[in-house]
Design an enzyme around this catalytic site. Sequence first.
Site, PDB file in Angstrom:
ATOM      1  N   ASP A 299       0.860  -1.180   0.000  1.00  0.00           N
ATOM      2  CA  ASP A 299       0.000   0.000   0.000  1.00  0.00           C
ATOM      3  C   ASP A 299       0.903   1.239   0.000  1.00  0.00           C
ATOM      4  OD1 ASP A 299      -2.136   1.684  -0.054  1.00  0.00           O
ATOM      5  OD2 ASP A 299      -3.238   0.702   1.567  1.00  0.00           O
TER       6      ASP A 299
HETATM    7  C1  BGC Z   1      -5.084   3.172  -0.031  1.00  0.00           C
HETATM    8  C2  BGC Z   1      -5.219   2.090  -1.094  1.00  0.00           C
HETATM    9  C3  BGC Z   1      -5.085   2.696  -2.453  1.00  0.00           C
HETATM   10  C4  BGC Z   1      -3.761   3.421  -2.542  1.00  0.00           C
HETATM   11  C5  BGC Z   1      -3.500   4.019  -3.912  1.00  0.00           C
HETATM   12  C6  BGC Z   1      -3.866   4.034  -0.242  1.00  0.00           C
HETATM   13  O1  BGC Z   1      -3.850   5.128   0.588  1.00  0.00           O
HETATM   14  O2  BGC Z   1      -5.052   2.572   1.235  1.00  0.00           O
HETATM   15  O3  BGC Z   1      -6.451   1.442  -0.956  1.00  0.00           O
HETATM   16  O4  BGC Z   1      -5.211   1.708  -3.434  1.00  0.00           O
HETATM   17  O5  BGC Z   1      -3.746   4.468  -1.585  1.00  0.00           O
HETATM   18  O6  BGC Z   1      -4.330   5.070  -4.184  1.00  0.00           O
END
Ligand code: BGC
Length: 759
Positions: A299
């Site tokens: 993540d």
């Molecule tokens: C979120 C993810 C997301 C990623 C990219 C993160 O802050 O937890 O779910 O896919 O950002 O945008």
Amino acid sequence: MSIRARRGAWILAPAATVLLILGVTAASRTVAHHIFAADSREQTINKKVDALLAKMTLAEKFGQLEMAGPDGANGTPGPLLLQNAKAGLVGSVLDLVGVNNINQAQQAALQSRLHIPLIFSLDVIHGYQTIFPVPLMEASSWDLAAITRDEAVSASEATADGIKWTFNPMVDIARDPRWGRVVEGAGEDPYLGSAVAAAKVAGYQGSDYSRLDKMAATVKHFAAYGAPVAGREYNTVDMSTQQLFNDYLPPYKAAVNAGVATVMSAFNSLNGVPASGDPYLLKQILRQMWDFKGAVVSDYQAVQELVEFGFAANEQDAARLALTAGVDIEMGVQVPSINSTYTNFGPALVTSGKVSIAQVNADVRHVLRLKYLAGVFDHPFTDPTRVQHAELTPANLAAARTIADESSVLLRNENALPLPKSTGSIAVVGPLADNAADQLGSNVPIGQNAVAVAHTTTVLQGVKNAVPSATVTYAQGCDTACTSSAGFGAAVQAANAAQRTVVVVGEPASYSGEASSRSDISLPGQQLALVQAIAATGKPYVVVLMNGRPLTIGWLADNAPGLLESWYPGTEGGNAVADVLFGSVNPSGKLPMTFPRNVGQIPISYNELPTGRPADPNNKYTSKYLDVPNTPQYPFGFGLSYTTFQFSNLRLSSSSVGTHGSLTVRADITNTGTTSGTDVAQLYIHDRVASVLQPVRKLAGFQRVSIAGGQTRTVTFTLGPSQLGYYDNNGHFGVEPGAFDVYVGDSSVGGLSGQLSVQ
Ligand code: BGC
């Protein structure tokens, strides 16, 4: 697969049983053909990957593990991204949107020494330009085919813009509506959540995501991100092995079984180890137990955060821990400079022997394989003219309306709904009544908000469309924060002047989604007072809710003459809400998540474990509260209709079944009204005596059934080891002999009941 006999001995199930459970028979030539074709494609890809890998420098290898972001003005590819792409130091790009921007960055990557294309990723969560209901609402439809179709629409729209990789489905099970990301998931139940997870993967990827209109999907957030302590975003998760395996892991596993291309490692720690540095999750469970062959992406900055956790001593240590745990790609993006720990420290970790080259090669293989499977080597560029034919088409909008029609949940109806189409005057009131931006909910893709809002039909417009001859007036009453009652007078006046009032209240979109936990989950500000002011007119009114989580709505549940949960219904939401309000569509949505009576009941879910002291009103020393019943405001699986359904004639094909066997459960459903309607028949089971306690009820099947007034239909469920068994505290799955209760109805409460013995 091992099947455990009661309290101890484990028996190996024959492979044939496993194939049978998977629905595969030896005679199935089509399946064999597909497996053969898939194998030979896999071999071809492996050869290409090997050939490429042999030519790569260490820096180029780490380049493939680097996910960069746009560094130019207004999200364009800036000099740094283009320069690094040309040098082969970037593998994928996040959040770069617009087909021309994407093609420009791709052009740079193809100029690199080995000409390896980039793959472009984005959060495409519930639509791209055509915005579908938020995921929690989509799940309220319990309509897997519709969910698959919607994700196929999302894929066709996003790929037209060059996005080949979405970070969805989010399948985190959640029992705590304080957590804002419940809006992005399918609710509290592992069985429903698993079915929805697989349906979404099928929609995005189809059988071959190299197709121009398909995209790679990502199951996230691995693992158990939906259970943060106290519902506070990013907080600690600590749970037993049995709970992890029985309740939280199944939807990720279902996505893996459905062939999901990638897995995202979560932000949270699980049992004291951050998920993005946990080889138990990423290697033992994902690779060894589940045989996952795709790529693992961290993540956003989750690798750097291993330092903040106090798990890694510094960023170099963080890179080492994440690499050895099994995170292939670091989403480390820090615009404008590349700041990922992999790029900065990876090569030195390998040369000093702290990370093996075998590990890095495996990571790079996963990335290159993803790119071959996604077809970006063959079709690196996107035809800019495709956009005009793919996005916001009438068919896409029709799909958005259909699922919104199916997923509004009628919570209460004291003969207030449907509203007569002959109504001459209607007041539409409230902060969400004419509010396109909030109606779309959180997670509209980056760059698409303006176009999505411009194409959205609000409830006000939907009502006007539904009853063109009526006089429709509008008064906002207050904004979503509702800190002032100054506008209440105009709203009351509108209600007084109209024959019927529709009040649309709820949360602004920003109250749910990432980093949007709430400790108070009631209507914001003075919104309830606005409804009460309308109620005080004594004129007929109904309430429509828009929100991203179960709310505490005791007053509305007790008083509103009509109460429709419309979550965030998306682009066509206004038309869909009007479809239901005026009876063109008979509501059929069912709650995928329990509504608590108050915050003190949280975490709450229907599938709780039994206690040694079940609640007894006549005995103080039993499991209950002094100030609120144990029962929820609205249970999981609940939702009303404009007609009534009666379940009868529960029958099991056999009253006993072996631990390897299956049986069928049938029941009749009669539409006892005159209007046709759709009900969701739900099968629940309860293992009465178990070595590891089993839920008081657990969902084991469901089916949407449309039935004409006065007609009866029969539903048939198959019950076998996958539903009857469970995981113990060592993570072993088995079926124990003993007595089971079986329930069939249209909610997690009540229904027909029967018994079954597993021998
Ligand atoms: C979120 C993810 C997301 C990623 C990219 C993160 O802050 O937890 O779910 O896919 O950002 O945008």
